[in-house]
Design a protein around this motif. Structure first.
Motif, short mmCIF file in Angstrom:
data_model
loop_
_atom_site.label_atom_id
_atom_site.label_comp_id
_atom_site.label_asym_id
_atom_site.label_seq_id
_atom_site.Cartn_x
_atom_site.Cartn_y
_atom_site.Cartn_z
N GLN A 45 0.85 -1.19 0.00
CA GLN A 45 0.00 0.00 0.00
C GLN A 45 0.89 1.24 0.00
O GLN A 45 1.74 1.41 0.89
N VAL A 46 0.70 2.11 -0.98
CA VAL A 46 1.53 3.30 -1.15
C VAL A 46 0.71 4.53 -0.78
O VAL A 46 -0.38 4.74 -1.31
N ASP A 47 1.22 5.35 0.12
CA ASP A 47 0.58 6.63 0.44
C ASP A 47 1.01 7.66 -0.60
O ASP A 47 2.20 7.80 -0.88
N VAL A 48 0.04 8.39 -1.16
CA VAL A 48 0.36 9.49 -2.06
C VAL A 48 -0.31 10.76 -1.55
O VAL A 48 -1.38 10.71 -0.92
N MET A 49 0.33 11.89 -1.79
CA MET A 49 -0.21 13.17 -1.34
C MET A 49 0.34 14.27 -2.24
O MET A 49 1.33 14.08 -2.94
N GLY A 50 -0.33 15.41 -2.23
CA GLY A 50 0.12 16.53 -3.05
C GLY A 50 -0.16 17.84 -2.36
O GLY A 50 -1.05 17.94 -1.50
N LEU A 51 0.60 18.86 -2.71
CA LEU A 51 0.38 20.19 -2.17
C LEU A 51 0.79 21.24 -3.19
O LEU A 51 1.54 20.97 -4.13
N VAL A 52 0.28 22.44 -2.99
CA VAL A 52 0.66 23.59 -3.81
C VAL A 52 1.81 24.30 -3.12
O VAL A 52 1.69 24.70 -1.96
N SER A 53 2.92 24.42 -3.82
CA SER A 53 4.10 25.03 -3.22
C SER A 53 4.12 26.53 -3.45
O SER A 53 3.36 27.07 -4.25
N GLU A 54 5.03 27.18 -2.74
CA GLU A 54 5.27 28.60 -2.89
C GLU A 54 6.74 28.82 -3.24
O GLU A 54 7.60 28.03 -2.83
N PRO A 55 7.06 29.86 -3.99
CA PRO A 55 8.46 30.16 -4.26
C PRO A 55 9.26 30.27 -2.96
O PRO A 55 8.80 30.89 -1.99
N GLY A 56 10.41 29.63 -2.92
CA GLY A 56 11.22 29.63 -1.71
C GLY A 56 11.03 28.40 -0.85
O GLY A 56 11.85 28.13 0.04
N ASP A 57 9.96 27.64 -1.06
CA ASP A 57 9.77 26.39 -0.32
C ASP A 57 10.96 25.46 -0.55
O ASP A 57 11.50 25.38 -1.66
N VAL A 58 11.33 24.75 0.50
CA VAL A 58 12.33 23.69 0.38
C VAL A 58 11.71 22.38 0.83
O VAL A 58 11.11 22.31 1.92
N PHE A 59 11.81 21.37 0.00
CA PHE A 59 11.40 20.02 0.38
C PHE A 59 12.65 19.22 0.71
O PHE A 59 13.65 19.28 -0.01
N LEU A 60 12.60 18.49 1.81
CA LEU A 60 13.73 17.68 2.24
C LEU A 60 13.28 16.24 2.37
O LEU A 60 12.30 15.95 3.07
N LEU A 61 13.95 15.34 1.69
CA LEU A 61 13.72 13.91 1.78
C LEU A 61 14.91 13.28 2.51
O LEU A 61 16.06 13.62 2.23
N CYS A 62 14.64 12.35 3.42
CA CYS A 62 15.76 11.75 4.15
C CYS A 62 15.42 10.35 4.64
O CYS A 62 14.25 10.00 4.82
N SER A 63 16.46 9.57 4.87
CA SER A 63 16.31 8.28 5.53
C SER A 63 16.28 8.49 7.04
O SER A 63 16.61 9.57 7.55
N ASP A 64 15.91 7.45 7.78
CA ASP A 64 15.78 7.61 9.23
C ASP A 64 17.14 7.79 9.90
O ASP A 64 17.20 8.22 11.05
N GLY A 65 18.21 7.51 9.19
CA GLY A 65 19.53 7.79 9.73
C GLY A 65 19.77 9.26 10.00
O GLY A 65 20.58 9.61 10.86
N LEU A 66 19.04 10.11 9.30
CA LEU A 66 19.06 11.54 9.61
C LEU A 66 17.96 11.89 10.60
O LEU A 66 18.22 12.53 11.64
N ALA A 67 16.73 11.48 10.30
CA ALA A 67 15.58 11.90 11.11
C ALA A 67 15.69 11.44 12.56
O ALA A 67 15.24 12.15 13.47
#
Length: 266
Positions: free
Chosen positions: A196-218
């Motif tokens: 089961q895959v969760d999907v989601m979406g949002l409207v971004s704003e200029p200057g937004d930063v998205f960060l993806l990481c593994s749990d080794g960081l989080a």
């Protein structure tokens, strides 16, 4: 009906990205994989599990399959990357879900053919940017964050045992940080043939930063520390190494992977 030229037009919104992975201080091999495909504006972090051969193989198959499937979809008759005015009308979430499902099948079938890879699987956190829209597909406990101005928000929800315990009121978020079960995930890509895959979406704003990481960081940093590291560096290329260095300074208990994507606007 849209013309082919209209469907394959370049995205209107520019993004810049940077990513890095590190083995950490306690492991002798890296089972994480990450993908930066700036042409598709596709970004993926995968944290593999299943032993020395299995984990790395699973995460590599995941990022390669997701990239391949979305590139194939873009060349098809029903190109999901066509620009649409409304977030809810975009076909990208289902295309992204399908790509992760294909990765799941590919990992599972590979494991069936090689006993050394039995039981392998991987987390996946993936992002596709199209114009001002950002879409995510997610399995496991690798994370996506949105940094907007003074705020940081976790977009994904961990598919983990401790998160289930938090939601049930059995433990507090603070207790979860120190739980012996914090590395147990409740969903992974490839351990079974379907997921089961969760999907989601949002409207971004200029200057937004998205960060993806593994749990080794989080698992090693507080959300505010992640926010401050992004805010401190005007040069986005410096952010992944800075965050990885912080996680390693805290002990580097696991492999560490991070991708940052900044929305530049039109």
């Amino acid at each position: 009906m849209s013309s082919t030229a209209g469907q394959t037009a370049a995205p209107r919104h520019k993004v810049i990205s940077a990513g890095l992975t590190d083995v950490g201080r306690k492991r002798n091999h890296n089972e994480d994989s990450f993908l930066i495909d700036d042409e598709l504006q596709l970004y993926v972090v995968a944290d593999g599990m299943g032993g020395h051969a299995g984990g790395g193989t699973a995460s590599r198959i995941a990022v390669e399959t997701i990239d391949k499937e979305l590139r194939r979809a873009r060349e098809g008759r029903e190109n999901p990357f066509v620009s649409v005015p409304n977030l809810q009308d975009s076909p990208i979430p289902e295309a992204l879900r399908g790509a992760v499902e294909k990765a799941c099948q590919a990992i599972y079938l590979t494991a069936q053919d090689d006993a050394r890879l039995s039981g392998m699987g991987t987390t996946v956190i993936s992002l596709v940017v199209r114009d001002e829209h950002a879409f995510f597909a997610h399995v496991g406990d690798s994370r996506a964050y949105l940094i907007r101005g003074d705020l940081i928000q976790q977009i994904s929800e961990d598919h983990s045992l401790v998160n289930e315990q938090i939601k049930a009121g059995m433990i507090t978020p603070e207790e979860a940080k120190h739980s012996r079960y914090k590395n147990i995930i409740t969903r992974s890509v490839g351990f079974e043939e379907e997921v089961q895959v969760d999907v989601m979406g949002l409207v971004s704003e200029p200057g937004d930063v998205f960060l993806l990481c593994s749990d080794g960081l989080a698992n090693m940093l507080e959300d505010r520390e992640i926010h401050d590291a992004v805010a401190r560096h005007a040069n986005l290329d410096e952010v992944p190494k800075h965050l990885i260095d912080l996680a390693n300074d805290r002990g580097g208990d696991d492999n560490i992977s991070v991708i940052v994507v900044r929305m530049q606007g039109g």
